[in-house]
Design a protein around this motif. Structure first.
Motif, PDB file in Angstrom:
ATOM      1  N   ARG A 229      44.932  34.124 -35.656  1.00  0.00           N
ATOM      2  CA  ARG A 229      44.909  35.499 -36.185  1.00  0.00           C
ATOM      3  C   ARG A 229      43.475  35.944 -36.458  1.00  0.00           C
ATOM      4  O   ARG A 229      43.110  37.095 -36.195  1.00  0.00           O
ATOM      5  N   ASN A 254      52.566  41.811 -33.906  1.00  0.00           N
ATOM      6  CA  ASN A 254      53.079  40.645 -33.192  1.00  0.00           C
ATOM      7  C   ASN A 254      53.672  41.106 -31.868  1.00  0.00           C
ATOM      8  O   ASN A 254      53.597  42.293 -31.506  1.00  0.00           O
ATOM      9  N   CYS A 279      54.535  47.080 -44.231  1.00  0.00           N
ATOM     10  CA  CYS A 279      55.258  46.320 -43.207  1.00  0.00           C
ATOM     11  C   CYS A 279      56.490  47.068 -42.726  1.00  0.00           C
ATOM     12  O   CYS A 279      57.034  47.921 -43.430  1.00  0.00           O
ATOM     13  N   VAL A 299      58.208  34.845 -45.095  1.00  0.00           N
ATOM     14  CA  VAL A 299      57.063  35.552 -45.679  1.00  0.00           C
ATOM     15  C   VAL A 299      57.507  36.584 -46.710  1.00  0.00           C
ATOM     16  O   VAL A 299      56.884  36.724 -47.764  1.00  0.00           O
ATOM     17  N   SER A 336      55.329  40.443 -50.972  1.00  0.00           N
ATOM     18  CA  SER A 336      54.679  40.093 -49.709  1.00  0.00           C
ATOM     19  C   SER A 336      55.612  40.403 -48.553  1.00  0.00           C
ATOM     20  O   SER A 336      56.838  40.446 -48.712  1.00  0.00           O
ATOM     21  N   TRP A 338      55.452  40.713 -43.790  1.00  0.00           N
ATOM     22  CA  TRP A 338      54.706  40.836 -42.526  1.00  0.00           C
ATOM     23  C   TRP A 338      55.607  41.533 -41.511  1.00  0.00           C
ATOM     24  O   TRP A 338      55.316  42.618 -41.045  1.00  0.00           O
ATOM     25  N   PHE A 357      42.546  35.241 -42.969  1.00  0.00           N
ATOM     26  CA  PHE A 357      43.699  34.363 -42.836  1.00  0.00           C
ATOM     27  C   PHE A 357      43.254  32.920 -43.076  1.00  0.00           C
ATOM     28  O   PHE A 357      42.181  32.500 -42.628  1.00  0.00           O
ATOM     29  N   SER A 370      53.017  30.295 -45.559  1.00  0.00           N
ATOM     30  CA  SER A 370      52.563  30.938 -44.321  1.00  0.00           C
ATOM     31  C   SER A 370      51.215  31.602 -44.552  1.00  0.00           C
ATOM     32  O   SER A 370      50.893  32.081 -45.647  1.00  0.00           O
ATOM     33  N   GLU A 371      50.414  31.672 -43.470  1.00  0.00           N
ATOM     34  CA  GLU A 371      49.131  32.357 -43.560  1.00  0.00           C
ATOM     35  C   GLU A 371      49.308  33.828 -43.910  1.00  0.00           C
ATOM     36  O   GLU A 371      48.429  34.446 -44.524  1.00  0.00           O
ATOM     37  N   CYS A 372      50.465  34.412 -43.546  1.00  0.00           N
ATOM     38  CA  CYS A 372      50.732  35.822 -43.876  1.00  0.00           C
ATOM     39  C   CYS A 372      51.114  35.974 -45.347  1.00  0.00           C
ATOM     40  O   CYS A 372      50.773  36.975 -45.986  1.00  0.00           O
ATOM     41  N   SER A 373      51.822  34.986 -45.898  1.00  0.00           N
ATOM     42  CA  SER A 373      52.115  35.008 -47.335  1.00  0.00           C
ATOM     43  C   SER A 373      50.826  34.867 -48.136  1.00  0.00           C
ATOM     44  O   SER A 373      50.615  35.561 -49.140  1.00  0.00           O
ATOM     45  N   CYS A 376      48.794  37.997 -48.328  1.00  0.00           N
ATOM     46  CA  CYS A 376      49.367  38.932 -49.303  1.00  0.00           C
ATOM     47  C   CYS A 376      48.957  38.518 -50.716  1.00  0.00           C
ATOM     48  O   CYS A 376      48.585  39.367 -51.543  1.00  0.00           O
TER      49      CYS A 376
END
Length: 506
Positions: A229, A254, A279, A299, A336, A338, A357, A370-373, A376
């Motif tokens: 990412r 994505n 999101c 996420v 959070s 995504w 990230f 997760s990297e997305c969590s 956030c």
């Protein structure tokens, strides 16, 4: 006759390198005696220094609206899916609503007669064109689109067609697209080269970077995904450092199948609410239930920090107020998310402590989320905790789910036994199709969807499923826990507006 025969004789005596050198010297002499000058102005990208094209022998002319329209039609005709049908037969009131709703996002001066914006919501690209607004000042809000792709051959035509249309509305000069693809085993790389040429032909700024890199058997999956990412974000920092160019909004996508108005609605909600992260809602098909269910529950967390469920729409949220808003298609504040597409305020990427990230700080006891969590959580920590989900935007990753969540609108008066029970024909609260969860894409807007959210501070704990693993595991491999979050996220300052990105009033 003798003189003419002597020329080939001399040329045969010269070696090939000598003849080549003689030709180069002759060409340089001619170019100095007869300097070349362009008779047409050259076009350059917004981030390219003016002098870089001054001596070009093949200047690129600014593409006309007609040329861009031809490429638009080409991009659309290459689409194997149905995103081009999203608004082709939209009901007139929705066309009017969408045109007025997104008018302030237009980043170009419209042509004298039909507006490209209106053509995106018409049955035919050559007809039903509405007059463009002459009182609008073109927006100079700049957008950075970041996309990760892997074995995405099937969705690339739809993705680029949508990107092209959205950029035509936002203004090509306001848009930069960065795509990072790695490890694909299908023809993704070859198709990306084709669309790279098409988008550049109409003046879109795009960088496509490909790699054969894949995650090793012993690499931590979250560390790998964070690096992938971040690779899509490299041009964001390069343009800042080299050209002093900054962007006002980031759109991270994505490999989904979005419609044009899906992206515009996410941008609209992001800027209306000055949100840190905005999101969509994404769906997958559940074989046991026989219907789509909410997908990204690893996420997504509600404002109480509870995980959302892989379930039908009425059972996704545990937080009662959020569940009610979600079922009414109203924006919902979350801790959070995504969910296929996330619109981010770029300020935390530009200012210290420079969010990026990352994987969890496991040695410090942080849950391996997760990297997305984690990003956030970092937005909350940086004071950009205004995070929301937009239920109206329903995203799918394949044709099967896309067709279910976007069914065609039907003429209910032609169905035997149907009778309207009160309400108005164009009232989304009384029209059965607009009230249905998986209703037509051209669902009419309600007043509540345009009202800014009242954001509250975040929770003290968040439900976390850890993912420690190397190897081939495809899901969390650690028992879930309630993890305490930073005290900063529980303060009123965490949801304060710090970067004003609001849409100007018309």
């Amino acid at each position: 006759m003798g003189k003419q025969a002597g020329l080939p004789h001399i040329s045969r005596r010269l070696s090939t390198p000598a003849a080549l050198a003689l030709g180069v010297l002759f060409g340089m002499l001619v170019s100095r005696l007869f300097p070349w000058t362009a008779t047409t102005p050259g076009w350059r990208s917004n981030h390219v220094p003016p002098k870089s094209h001054q001596q070009s022998r093949q200047p690129i002319q600014l593409p006309t609206l007609e040329q861009r329209a031809r490429v638009l039609n080409l991009l659309t005709s290459l689409s194997p899916h149905y995103t081009k049908e999203c608004t082709r037969n939209a009901q007139p009131l929705y066309i009017q609503q969408a045109t007025e709703r997104y008018a302030a996002l237009i980043g170009h001066k419209g042509p004298s007669s039909g507006s490209w914006f209106s053509r995106f919501f018409a049955d035919d690209a050559d007809s039903h064109g509405r007059s463009s607004r002459k009182d609008l000042v073109p927006s100079d809000h700049k957008y950075f689109f970041a996309i990760n792709l892997y074995n995405s051959f099937d969705i690339i035509p739809d993705l680029f067609a949508t990107l092209f249309r959205v950029s035509a509305i936002l203004g090509y000069h306001n848009v930069f697209v960065s795509i990072y693809e790695n490890g694909s085993t299908d023809q993704t790389k070859a198709l990306l080269r084709i669309f790279d040429a098409l988008t550049r032909s109409v003046g879109m700024r795009i960088t496509i970077r490909t790699s054969m890199r894949t995650r090793g058997a012993f690499n931590h999956r979250i560390e790998y995904l964070a690096e992938v990412r971040n690779a899509a974000f490299v041009p964001l920092h390069e343009l800042r450092d080299a050209e002093n160019e900054y962007f006002d909004t980031i759109v991270f996508m994505n490999d989904v199948l979005p419609c044009v108005d899906d992206i515009l609605e996410l941008i609209y909600q992001s800027r209306t609410n000055n949100a840190g992260i905005t999101c969509a809602a994404d769906y997958m098909y559940h074989d046991e239930i026989g219907a789509p269910v909410f997908y990204d529950n690893w996420v997504a967390r509600d404002i109480n920090g509870t995980a959302l469920e892989n379930a039908p729409f009425e059972r996704i949220f545990h937080h009662a107020e959020s569940a009610q808003r979600f079922q009414r298609h109203l924006p919902v504040q979350v801790q959070s998310c995504w969910n296929g597409i996330a619109v981010l305020d770029p300020e935390p990427f530009y200012t210290p402590p420079h969010v990026r990230f990352r994987m969890a700080r496991i040695t410090e006891g942080e849950c391996s989320a997760s990297e997305c969590s984690l990003i956030c959580n970092d937005y909350w920590e940086a004071g950009y905790g205004r995070i929301l989900m937009v239920p109206r935007v329903k995203l799918a990753y394949d044709r099967k789910v896309f067709d279910i969540v976007h069914p065609p609108r039907r003429n209910l008066t032609a169905i035997r036994g149907y009778a309207r029970i009160g309400g108005l024909p164009d009232d989304p609260r009384s029209d059965p199709q607009d009230r249905a969860w998986f209703g037509p894409h051209d669902r009419l807007f309600t007043e509540e969807e345009s009202q800014p959210l009242e954001f509250v501070p975040g929770p003290s704990h968040v439900w976390c499923w850890g993912w420690d693993g190397a190897g081939d595991l495809d899901g969390p491999d650690v028992d879930p826990i309630w993890e305490r979050v930073s005290n900063k996220s529980m303060r009123p300052d965490a949801v304060k507006v710090r970067h004003d990105r609001s849409i100007p009033k018309i």
